[in-house]
Design a protein around this motif. Structure first.
Motif, PDB file in Angstrom:
ATOM      1  N   LEU A   1       0.688  -1.537   0.278  1.00 26.56           N
ATOM      2  CA  LEU A   1      -0.474  -0.150  -0.243  1.00 26.56           C
ATOM      3  C   LEU A   1       0.861   1.373  -0.109  1.00 26.56           C
ATOM      4  O   LEU A   1       0.634   2.453  -0.349  1.00 26.56           O
ATOM      5  CB  LEU A   1      -1.063   0.106   0.969  1.00 26.56           C
ATOM      6  N   ALA A   2       2.241   1.038   1.016  1.00 27.89           N
ATOM      7  CA  ALA A   2       2.908   2.216   0.618  1.00 27.89           C
ATOM      8  C   ALA A   2       3.377   2.295  -0.664  1.00 27.89           C
ATOM      9  O   ALA A   2       3.946   3.633  -1.101  1.00 27.89           O
ATOM     10  CB  ALA A   2       3.846   1.809   1.638  1.00 27.89           C
ATOM     11  N   HIS A   3       4.028   1.834  -1.207  1.00 28.88           N
ATOM     12  CA  HIS A   3       4.304   1.598  -2.578  1.00 28.88           C
ATOM     13  C   HIS A   3       3.008   2.346  -4.154  1.00 28.88           C
ATOM     14  O   HIS A   3       3.706   2.931  -4.691  1.00 28.88           O
ATOM     15  CB  HIS A   3       4.541   0.331  -3.252  1.00 28.88           C
ATOM     16  N   ILE A   4       2.001   2.178  -3.546  1.00 26.50           N
ATOM     17  CA  ILE A   4       1.406   2.283  -4.269  1.00 26.50           C
ATOM     18  C   ILE A   4       0.657   4.046  -4.024  1.00 26.50           C
ATOM     19  O   ILE A   4       0.633   4.419  -4.909  1.00 26.50           O
ATOM     20  CB  ILE A   4      -0.199   1.162  -4.273  1.00 26.50           C
ATOM     21  N   LYS A   5       0.587   3.764  -2.696  1.00 29.38           N
ATOM     22  CA  LYS A   5       0.359   5.863  -2.465  1.00 29.38           C
ATOM     23  C   LYS A   5       1.278   6.422  -2.882  1.00 29.38           C
ATOM     24  O   LYS A   5       1.482   7.542  -3.485  1.00 29.38           O
ATOM     25  CB  LYS A   5       0.704   5.654  -0.995  1.00 29.38           C
ATOM     26  N   ALA A   6       2.943   5.583  -3.135  1.00 27.02           N
ATOM     27  CA  ALA A   6       3.785   6.931  -3.396  1.00 27.02           C
ATOM     28  C   ALA A   6       3.974   6.681  -5.542  1.00 27.02           C
ATOM     29  O   ALA A   6       4.848   7.263  -6.018  1.00 27.02           O
ATOM     30  CB  ALA A   6       4.680   6.138  -3.232  1.00 27.02           C
ATOM     31  N   LEU A   7       3.097   5.966  -6.294  1.00 30.56           N
ATOM     32  CA  LEU A   7       2.893   6.190  -8.103  1.00 30.56           C
ATOM     33  C   LEU A   7       2.435   7.177  -7.854  1.00 30.56           C
ATOM     34  O   LEU A   7       1.296   8.140  -7.315  1.00 30.56           O
ATOM     35  CB  LEU A   7       2.517   4.724  -7.957  1.00 30.56           C
ATOM     36  N   PRO A   8       3.361   7.665  -8.534  1.00 32.23           N
ATOM     37  CA  PRO A   8       2.719   9.028  -9.760  1.00 32.23           C
ATOM     38  C   PRO A   8       1.447   9.186 -10.204  1.00 32.23           C
ATOM     39  O   PRO A   8       1.213   8.000 -11.028  1.00 32.23           O
ATOM     40  CB  PRO A   8       3.909   9.397 -10.589  1.00 32.23           C
ATOM     41  N   PRO A   9       0.761  10.387 -10.708  1.00 35.84           N
ATOM     42  CA  PRO A   9       0.057  10.370 -11.063  1.00 35.84           C
ATOM     43  C   PRO A   9      -0.083   9.663 -12.378  1.00 35.84           C
ATOM     44  O   PRO A   9       0.787   9.810 -13.429  1.00 35.84           O
ATOM     45  CB  PRO A   9      -1.016  11.723 -10.804  1.00 35.84           C
ATOM     46  N   ASN A  10      -1.303   9.091 -13.030  1.00 33.79           N
ATOM     47  CA  ASN A  10      -1.465   8.349 -14.818  1.00 33.79           C
ATOM     48  C   ASN A  10      -0.337   7.558 -15.057  1.00 33.79           C
ATOM     49  O   ASN A  10      -0.149   6.874 -15.827  1.00 33.79           O
ATOM     50  CB  ASN A  10      -0.478   9.736 -14.888  1.00 33.79           C
ATOM     51  N   HIS A  11      -0.867   6.970 -13.546  1.00 31.26           N
ATOM     52  CA  HIS A  11       0.708   5.159 -13.562  1.00 31.26           C
ATOM     53  C   HIS A  11      -0.737   4.443 -14.538  1.00 31.26           C
ATOM     54  O   HIS A  11      -1.510   4.440 -13.750  1.00 31.26           O
ATOM     55  CB  HIS A  11       0.985   5.176 -12.784  1.00 31.26           C
ATOM     56  N   CYS A  12      -0.256   3.259 -14.604  1.00 29.23           N
ATOM     57  CA  CYS A  12      -0.998   2.291 -14.737  1.00 29.23           C
ATOM     58  C   CYS A  12      -0.370   0.873 -14.141  1.00 29.23           C
ATOM     59  O   CYS A  12       0.606   0.601 -14.105  1.00 29.23           O
ATOM     60  CB  CYS A  12      -0.934   1.940 -16.556  1.00 29.23           C
ATOM     61  N   LEU A  13      -1.938   0.497 -13.223  1.00 24.83           N
ATOM     62  CA  LEU A  13      -1.293  -0.363 -12.277  1.00 24.83           C
ATOM     63  C   LEU A  13      -1.599  -2.197 -12.911  1.00 24.83           C
ATOM     64  O   LEU A  13      -3.252  -1.420 -12.853  1.00 24.83           O
ATOM     65  CB  LEU A  13      -1.172  -0.130 -10.884  1.00 24.83           C
ATOM     66  N   GLY A  14      -1.645  -2.806 -12.789  1.00 26.43           N
ATOM     67  CA  GLY A  14      -1.855  -3.842 -13.137  1.00 26.43           C
ATOM     68  C   GLY A  14      -1.875  -4.425 -12.154  1.00 26.43           C
ATOM     69  O   GLY A  14      -0.156  -4.603 -11.405  1.00 26.43           O
ATOM     70  N   LEU A  15      -2.447  -5.570 -11.432  1.00 33.87           N
ATOM     71  CA  LEU A  15      -3.308  -6.401 -10.813  1.00 33.87           C
ATOM     72  C   LEU A  15      -3.714  -7.615 -11.216  1.00 33.87           C
ATOM     73  O   LEU A  15      -4.940  -8.273 -12.218  1.00 33.87           O
ATOM     74  CB  LEU A  15      -4.601  -6.141  -9.717  1.00 33.87           C
ATOM     75  N   VAL A  16      -2.631  -8.248 -10.331  1.00 34.40           N
ATOM     76  CA  VAL A  16      -3.300 -10.272 -10.987  1.00 34.40           C
ATOM     77  C   VAL A  16      -2.645 -11.096 -10.473  1.00 34.40           C
ATOM     78  O   VAL A  16      -1.961 -10.998  -9.124  1.00 34.40           O
ATOM     79  CB  VAL A  16      -1.510 -10.627 -12.555  1.00 34.40           C
ATOM     80  N   SER A  17      -4.189 -12.002  -9.723  1.00 33.21           N
ATOM     81  CA  SER A  17      -4.203 -13.121  -8.832  1.00 33.21           C
ATOM     82  C   SER A  17      -4.633 -14.137  -9.463  1.00 33.21           C
ATOM     83  O   SER A  17      -6.209 -13.925 -10.747  1.00 33.21           O
ATOM     84  CB  SER A  17      -5.185 -12.477  -7.669  1.00 33.21           C
ATOM     85  N   LEU A  18      -4.726 -14.919  -9.102  1.00 30.52           N
ATOM     86  CA  LEU A  18      -5.257 -16.671  -9.233  1.00 30.52           C
ATOM     87  C   LEU A  18      -7.157 -16.540  -9.090  1.00 30.52           C
ATOM     88  O   LEU A  18      -7.775 -16.797  -8.588  1.00 30.52           O
ATOM     89  CB  LEU A  18      -5.002 -17.424  -9.108  1.00 30.52           C
ATOM     90  N   SER A  19      -7.358 -15.474  -7.449  1.00 27.87           N
ATOM     91  CA  SER A  19      -8.381 -15.200  -6.752  1.00 27.87           C
ATOM     92  C   SER A  19      -9.182 -13.834  -7.318  1.00 27.87           C
ATOM     93  O   SER A  19      -8.868 -12.822  -7.015  1.00 27.87           O
ATOM     94  CB  SER A  19      -7.763 -14.513  -5.713  1.00 27.87           C
ATOM     95  N   PRO A  20     -10.516 -13.839  -7.858  1.00 25.85           N
ATOM     96  CA  PRO A  20     -11.448 -12.911  -7.844  1.00 25.85           C
ATOM     97  C   PRO A  20     -12.000 -12.052  -6.434  1.00 25.85           C
ATOM     98  O   PRO A  20     -11.692 -10.975  -7.478  1.00 25.85           O
ATOM     99  CB  PRO A  20     -12.399 -13.713  -8.453  1.00 25.85           C
ATOM    100  N   GLY A  21     -11.712 -12.614  -5.753  1.00 25.46           N
ATOM    101  CA  GLY A  21     -11.819 -11.810  -4.891  1.00 25.46           C
ATOM    102  C   GLY A  21     -10.772 -11.204  -4.307  1.00 25.46           C
ATOM    103  O   GLY A  21     -11.488 -10.055  -3.625  1.00 25.46           O
TER     104      GLY A  21
END
Length: 325
Positions: A216-236
């Protein structure tokens, strides 16, 4: 205090944002058992939501077995161990004179014609059988969340050297008919559903989730207009992560989600993302696809694997609980 954020312009309804954040905060022990949650007024000031909406969310959490509402006092985190059944809660206290009971049992067997070696074999066989039954550990989550179950299975297997099975919640009742005793492991999200199926002699242990502080700290530090991909086996997991990140950053970040099995979507995610967060079970597939697409990528996305799903404290507690079973 855990900080709640609501993005009014998000595509995710504000009530769903708060519900998911509260569930995550409880599941990851941001709020510990029996701790008082923010009042309706406090959450109203934090989020801007009407207190009637917040009250409805708290009632939903109560139905899920995550909180308890005490009139005149407030809303408190429900002790999941109280809502589950454990051997220590269902059996009577040990007799203050166990030796006398043991001696009486031996004497009765001797009077029945058994020799001491035969009695020893009977006791050993009975104890070994009970230990074998109790040693059956099953991880259970709904069928749609088997990806999360596989992640839990991997982490527990690496930390505790015991046989473990992954059983879909939908098949749990049938599986429990085949055993005399067992230990069921699940997440706080599904404790109530598991308790509704398990008979009284079955131990239920909810694991505490990792708090994802570094992520979460890493996400908060991302610059605006960044494209973040999320990959998981779990839809939840993808749903919860998407809601929490939306609540933190709103439309500042572009979020793309995918499972590792949906290769066309995963490849599109890789082509667009600046950074990819993935669970450890998806990491190998993500890396393979990045290498495969490398010649056509304008930039190689940074991959940030989430190595933990269960908190270290919860793994230690689980180890101790299983040793006592």
């Amino acid at each position: 205090m855990f900080s709640f954020h609501i993005q009014p312009d998000s595509e995710i309804p504000a009530s769903q944002q708060l519900l998911d954040q509260l569930q995550f905060a409880i599941a990851s022990h941001q709020f510990r058992r029996d701790q008082r949650l923010p009042s309706l007024r406090q959450l109203e000031m934090m989020t801007g939501l009407h207190r009637n909406t917040i009250s409805k969310i708290y009632r939903e959490l109560e139905v899920l077995g995550l909180v308890k509402l005490i009139p005149g006092s407030g809303v408190y985190v429900q002790d999941q161990r109280q809502s589950s059944t454990t051997p220590s809660e269902t059996t009577q206290e040990p007799s203050p004179q166990p030796q006398a009971i043991f001696d009486d049992a031996i004497q009765r067997l001797l009077e029945a014609g058994y020799s001491l070696p035969q009695i020893q074999q009977l006791f050993t066989k009975a104890i070994d059988w009970r230990l074998a039954c109790a040693a059956q550990v099953m991880i259970t989550v709904p069928q749609r969340e088997l990806g999360a179950g596989q992640w839990i299975l991997q982490e527990i297997s690496q930390a505790i050297a015991i046989p473990i099975q992954l059983v879909p919640l939908e098949a749990l009742a049938e599986r429990l008919e085949q055993v005399t005793a067992a230990t069921l492991v699940t997440t706080p999200y599904f404790v109530q559903a598991v308790a509704a199926i398990a008979p009284p002699n079955i131990q239920i242990i909810p694991v505490t989730l990792h708090d994802y502080g570094p992520e979460l700290a890493h996400i908060k530090a991302l610059p605006p207009n960044h494209c973040l991909g999320l990959v998981s086996l779990s839809p939840g997991i993808l749903h919860a992560a998407r809601t929490i990140i939306h609540s933190l950053r709103g439309t500042e970040l572009t979020l793309i989600t995918s499972t590792p099995t949906d290769l066309p979507r995963l490849q599109a995610l890789i082509r667009r993302s600046h950074m990819i967060l993935c669970d450890r079970l998806s990491l190998e597939t993500v890396q393979q696809q990045i290498s495969r697409l490398q010649p056509s990528l304008s930039q190689r996305p940074k991959v940030f694997p989430c190595n933990n799903y269960i908190s270290e404290t919860s793994l230690q507690s689980l180890h101790q609980a299983l040793q006592k079973s």
